[in-house]
Write a protein that holds these residues in place. Structure first.
Motif, PDB file in Angstrom:
ATOM      1  N   PRO A 106       2.418   4.706  -4.823  1.00 11.48           N
ATOM      2  CA  PRO A 106       1.295   5.628  -4.601  1.00 11.48           C
ATOM      3  C   PRO A 106       0.149   4.930  -3.880  1.00 11.48           C
ATOM      4  O   PRO A 106       0.026   3.700  -3.916  1.00 11.48           O
ATOM      5  N   CYS A 107      -0.705   5.717  -3.248  1.00 13.03           N
ATOM      6  CA  CYS A 107      -1.915   5.155  -2.654  1.00 13.03           C
ATOM      7  C   CYS A 107      -2.884   4.799  -3.788  1.00 13.03           C
ATOM      8  O   CYS A 107      -2.717   5.238  -4.930  1.00 13.03           O
ATOM      9  N   LEU A 108      -3.881   3.985  -3.488  1.00 13.64           N
ATOM     10  CA  LEU A 108      -4.796   3.492  -4.518  1.00 13.64           C
ATOM     11  C   LEU A 108      -5.561   4.622  -5.208  1.00 13.64           C
ATOM     12  O   LEU A 108      -5.756   4.589  -6.427  1.00 13.64           O
ATOM     13  N   ARG A 109      -5.987   5.635  -4.458  1.00 13.06           N
ATOM     14  CA  ARG A 109      -6.693   6.769  -5.085  1.00 13.06           C
ATOM     15  C   ARG A 109      -5.815   7.402  -6.162  1.00 13.06           C
ATOM     16  O   ARG A 109      -6.281   7.711  -7.252  1.00 13.06           O
ATOM     17  N   ASP A 110      -4.546   7.603  -5.826  1.00 15.11           N
ATOM     18  CA  ASP A 110      -3.628   8.216  -6.785  1.00 15.11           C
ATOM     19  C   ASP A 110      -3.384   7.296  -7.977  1.00 15.11           C
ATOM     20  O   ASP A 110      -3.298   7.755  -9.121  1.00 15.11           O
ATOM     21  N   LYS A 111      -3.273   5.992  -7.722  1.00 15.01           N
ATOM     22  CA  LYS A 111      -3.089   5.049  -8.830  1.00 15.01           C
ATOM     23  C   LYS A 111      -4.269   5.109  -9.800  1.00 15.01           C
ATOM     24  O   LYS A 111      -4.090   5.022 -11.015  1.00 15.01           O
TER      25      LYS A 111
ATOM     26  N   GLU B  79      -9.587  -3.411   1.571  1.00 16.40           N
ATOM     27  CA  GLU B  79     -10.263  -2.336   2.297  1.00 16.40           C
ATOM     28  C   GLU B  79     -10.814  -1.287   1.341  1.00 16.40           C
ATOM     29  O   GLU B  79     -11.895  -0.747   1.565  1.00 16.40           O
ATOM     30  N   PHE B  80     -10.071  -0.993   0.283  1.00 17.56           N
ATOM     31  CA  PHE B  80     -10.499   0.050  -0.649  1.00 17.56           C
ATOM     32  C   PHE B  80     -11.793  -0.340  -1.350  1.00 17.56           C
ATOM     33  O   PHE B  80     -12.620   0.509  -1.647  1.00 17.56           O
ATOM     34  N   ARG B  81     -11.969  -1.637  -1.609  1.00 17.81           N
ATOM     35  CA  ARG B  81     -13.185  -2.098  -2.291  1.00 17.81           C
ATOM     36  C   ARG B  81     -14.445  -1.890  -1.452  1.00 17.81           C
ATOM     37  O   ARG B  81     -15.536  -1.791  -1.993  1.00 17.81           O
TER      38      ARG B  81
ATOM     39  N   GLY C  81     -18.922   4.864  -3.407  1.00 18.75           N
ATOM     40  CA  GLY C  81     -18.847   6.154  -2.724  1.00 18.75           C
ATOM     41  C   GLY C  81     -17.466   6.785  -2.845  1.00 18.75           C
ATOM     42  O   GLY C  81     -17.342   8.001  -3.025  1.00 18.75           O
ATOM     43  N   LYS C  82     -16.430   5.955  -2.760  1.00 20.88           N
ATOM     44  CA  LYS C  82     -15.058   6.467  -2.886  1.00 20.88           C
ATOM     45  C   LYS C  82     -14.801   7.004  -4.292  1.00 20.88           C
ATOM     46  O   LYS C  82     -14.165   8.046  -4.453  1.00 20.88           O
TER      47      LYS C  82
ATOM     48  N   PRO D 167       0.821  -1.210   0.000  1.00 22.27           N
ATOM     49  CA  PRO D 167       0.000   0.000   0.000  1.00 22.27           C
ATOM     50  C   PRO D 167       0.856   1.262   0.000  1.00 22.27           C
ATOM     51  O   PRO D 167       2.049   1.231   0.282  1.00 22.27           O
ATOM     52  N   GLY D 168       0.202   2.393  -0.297  1.00 23.06           N
ATOM     53  CA  GLY D 168       0.861   3.689  -0.270  1.00 23.06           C
ATOM     54  C   GLY D 168       0.917   4.263   1.135  1.00 23.06           C
ATOM     55  O   GLY D 168       0.778   3.547   2.127  1.00 23.06           O
ATOM     56  N   VAL D 169       1.078   5.584   1.219  1.00 23.88           N
ATOM     57  CA  VAL D 169       1.239   6.239   2.522  1.00 23.88           C
ATOM     58  C   VAL D 169      -0.003   6.123   3.396  1.00 23.88           C
ATOM     59  O   VAL D 169       0.095   6.231   4.622  1.00 23.88           O
ATOM     60  N   ASP D 170      -1.160   5.890   2.793  1.00 23.20           N
ATOM     61  CA  ASP D 170      -2.389   5.770   3.591  1.00 23.20           C
ATOM     62  C   ASP D 170      -2.598   4.357   4.140  1.00 23.20           C
ATOM     63  O   ASP D 170      -3.539   4.110   4.885  1.00 23.20           O
ATOM     64  N   SER D 171      -1.721   3.427   3.771  1.00 22.59           N
ATOM     65  CA  SER D 171      -1.751   2.025   4.230  1.00 22.59           C
ATOM     66  C   SER D 171      -2.986   1.254   3.791  1.00 22.59           C
ATOM     67  O   SER D 171      -3.218   0.143   4.255  1.00 22.59           O
ATOM     68  N   GLU D 172      -3.794   1.803   2.891  1.00 24.46           N
ATOM     69  CA  GLU D 172      -5.022   1.130   2.471  1.00 24.46           C
ATOM     70  C   GLU D 172      -4.727   0.110   1.372  1.00 24.46           C
ATOM     71  O   GLU D 172      -4.149   0.432   0.351  1.00 24.46           O
ATOM     72  N   LYS D 173      -5.138  -1.126   1.638  1.00 25.16           N
ATOM     73  CA  LYS D 173      -4.957  -2.213   0.686  1.00 25.16           C
ATOM     74  C   LYS D 173      -6.228  -2.379  -0.143  1.00 25.16           C
ATOM     75  O   LYS D 173      -7.282  -1.841   0.200  1.00 25.16           O
ATOM     76  N   VAL D 174      -6.120  -3.133  -1.220  1.00 21.20           N
ATOM     77  CA  VAL D 174      -7.232  -3.294  -2.161  1.00 21.20           C
ATOM     78  C   VAL D 174      -8.488  -3.799  -1.455  1.00 21.20           C
ATOM     79  O   VAL D 174      -9.589  -3.286  -1.702  1.00 21.20           O
TER      80      VAL D 174
END
Length: 192
Positions: A79-84, A35-37, A42-43, A26-33
């Motif tokens: 990068p964090c997932l949002r940035d990717k 959790e992101f899903r 909404g995200k 994960p990126g700097v926010d530590s969020e993995k796929v």
């Protein structure tokens, strides 16, 4: 920039990123796929609105060092997932503009081309009588490339100031090294 905040465009970028990023760091926010899903729609809507309003701010990349074959270390920026997702949406918009400019015998970082294709092409040329192959690498290219040069090349093909500003924000987002955010004045991260 209209493409960046089109719901279907952003969804396609997200689908591609989430498949590629599964089980990756994960990126700097530590969020993995996984959790992101959770709450993905909404995200993506929040991301779309930030892009549309021009308020989207990329996060710094997380720096990790990985070993190279020669024993040295290579810096990677994760990068964090949002940035990717935003980067993928940008790549999807830029690829058709720049792809037509590349030489037919160029194989690096091209769609539907890889090292195996390059080797096959070299073999074809050798059978046709060619006896030399030249392979090149620009030393520390990713570390040293000028942000100004990147933006100048983009400006020649892209007249959307909002898109150019988004690109500039990514270039200047910084890098996190051992918990400290450092500014980025040159170079681009080699990510995963």
């Amino acid at each position: 920039m209209d493409l960046m905040h089109h719901p279907q465009w952003l969804r396609e970028a997200a689908d591609r990123v989430l498949v590629r990023s599964h089980l990756k760091a994960p990126g700097v926010d530590s969020e993995k796929v996984r959790e992101f899903r959770k709450g993905l729609e909404g995200k993506l809507e929040q991301l779309r609105l930030e892009l549309k309003r021009g308020t989207y701010q990329p996060q710094p990349v997380r720096r990790v060092m990985i070993p190279k074959a020669n024993g040295k270390l290579r810096p990677l920026g994760i990068p964090c997932l949002r940035d990717k997702i935003v980067q993928e949406a940008m790549r999807m918009a830029l690829e058709p503009i720049f792809e037509v400019e590349f030489h037919d015998n160029s194989y690096g970082f091209r769609p539907h081309r890889n090292t195996h294709h390059a080797v096959f092409r070299c073999q074809q040329l050798m059978r046709s009588g060619f006896t030399w192959v030249i392979e090149g690498d620009v030393k520390a290219c990713f570390d040293e490339i000028s942000h100004q040069a990147i933006l100048q090349v983009l400006r020649e093909k892209v007249q959307d100031n909002h898109f150019l500003d988004l690109t500039r924000r990514f270039l200047k987002a910084g890098v996190e090294v051992e918990g400290t955010i450092l500014p980025t004045e040159k170079g681009v991260p080699q990510g995963v």
